[in-house]
Design a protein around this motif. Structure first.
Motif, PDB file in Angstrom:
ATOM      1  N   GLY A  47       0.817  -1.210   0.000  1.00 50.52           N
ATOM      2  CA  GLY A  47       0.000   0.000   0.000  1.00 50.52           C
ATOM      3  C   GLY A  47       0.849   1.258   0.000  1.00 50.52           C
ATOM      4  O   GLY A  47       0.595   2.200  -0.752  1.00 50.52           O
ATOM      5  N   HIS A  54       1.631   4.073  -3.325  1.00 46.76           N
ATOM      6  CA  HIS A  54       1.401   5.518  -3.243  1.00 46.76           C
ATOM      7  C   HIS A  54       2.704   6.307  -3.378  1.00 46.76           C
ATOM      8  O   HIS A  54       2.787   7.254  -4.163  1.00 46.76           O
ATOM      9  N   ASP A  67      -2.916   6.898  -6.499  1.00 44.14           N
ATOM     10  CA  ASP A  67      -3.653   7.731  -5.556  1.00 44.14           C
ATOM     11  C   ASP A  67      -3.545   7.159  -4.150  1.00 44.14           C
ATOM     12  O   ASP A  67      -3.418   5.942  -3.970  1.00 44.14           O
ATOM     13  N   LEU A  68      -3.642   8.036  -3.157  1.00 40.36           N
ATOM     14  CA  LEU A  68      -3.612   7.608  -1.762  1.00 40.36           C
ATOM     15  C   LEU A  68      -4.742   6.614  -1.490  1.00 40.36           C
ATOM     16  O   LEU A  68      -4.548   5.637  -0.773  1.00 40.36           O
ATOM     17  N   ALA A  69      -5.902   6.839  -2.099  1.00 37.99           N
ATOM     18  CA  ALA A  69      -7.038   5.941  -1.902  1.00 37.99           C
ATOM     19  C   ALA A  69      -6.733   4.524  -2.400  1.00 37.99           C
ATOM     20  O   ALA A  69      -7.164   3.540  -1.789  1.00 37.99           O
ATOM     21  N   VAL A  70      -5.977   4.405  -3.480  1.00 37.86           N
ATOM     22  CA  VAL A  70      -5.595   3.086  -3.995  1.00 37.86           C
ATOM     23  C   VAL A  70      -4.678   2.388  -2.991  1.00 37.86           C
ATOM     24  O   VAL A  70      -4.848   1.205  -2.690  1.00 37.86           O
ATOM     25  N   ILE A  72      -4.523   2.923   0.218  1.00 39.30           N
ATOM     26  CA  ILE A  72      -5.323   2.570   1.388  1.00 39.30           C
ATOM     27  C   ILE A  72      -6.172   1.334   1.101  1.00 39.30           C
ATOM     28  O   ILE A  72      -6.311   0.452   1.951  1.00 39.30           O
ATOM     29  N   ALA A  73      -6.733   1.250  -0.101  1.00 42.93           N
ATOM     30  CA  ALA A  73      -7.551   0.090  -0.473  1.00 42.93           C
ATOM     31  C   ALA A  73      -6.724  -1.190  -0.474  1.00 42.93           C
ATOM     32  O   ALA A  73      -7.154  -2.222   0.065  1.00 42.93           O
ATOM     33  N   SER A  87      -5.864  -2.059   3.117  1.00 41.49           N
ATOM     34  CA  SER A  87      -7.046  -2.535   3.837  1.00 41.49           C
ATOM     35  C   SER A  87      -7.429  -3.959   3.448  1.00 41.49           C
ATOM     36  O   SER A  87      -7.772  -4.781   4.306  1.00 41.49           O
TER      37      SER A  87
END
Length: 92
Positions: A56, A60, A66-69, A71-72, A75
């Motif tokens: 993760g 990034h 993206d930060l969301a990628v 985080i996904a 997670s």
């Protein structure tokens, strides 16, 4: 340019890598010593959680996703690792 949030993420992910790697190492070492399959599953579970944090963060910081990628990814692998850890509590 590295922002404060980027630096915080790098420090946190590094700590997770060091500490998670240590837990994984000691759990797998205990498995080798005892042959207890629950310790092997515990080591694998913590290894998956640790790899999730690493992948993760790398996605990034280095790849530029993206930060969301990031985080996904983190997670999903954390959830999978925790599932293996829960399984390790039930293995005889």
């Amino acid at each position: 340019m590295t922002t404060h949030i980027d630096l915080t993420i790098i420090v946190a992910k590094t700590a997770i890598l060091v500490l998670g790697g240590s837990i994984t190492y000691y759990a797998l070492r205990a498995f080798e010593r005892t042959g207890d399959p629950s310790l092997r599953a515990l080591g694998i579970g913590f290894g998956v959680v640790t790899v999730g944090a690493l992948v993760g963060g790398v996605s990034h910081q280095i790849i530029g996703a993206d930060l969301a990628v990031g985080i996904a990814i983190d997670s999903l692998l954390t959830a999978a690792g925790f599932a293996v850890i829960v399984y390790s509590l039930y293995v005889e």
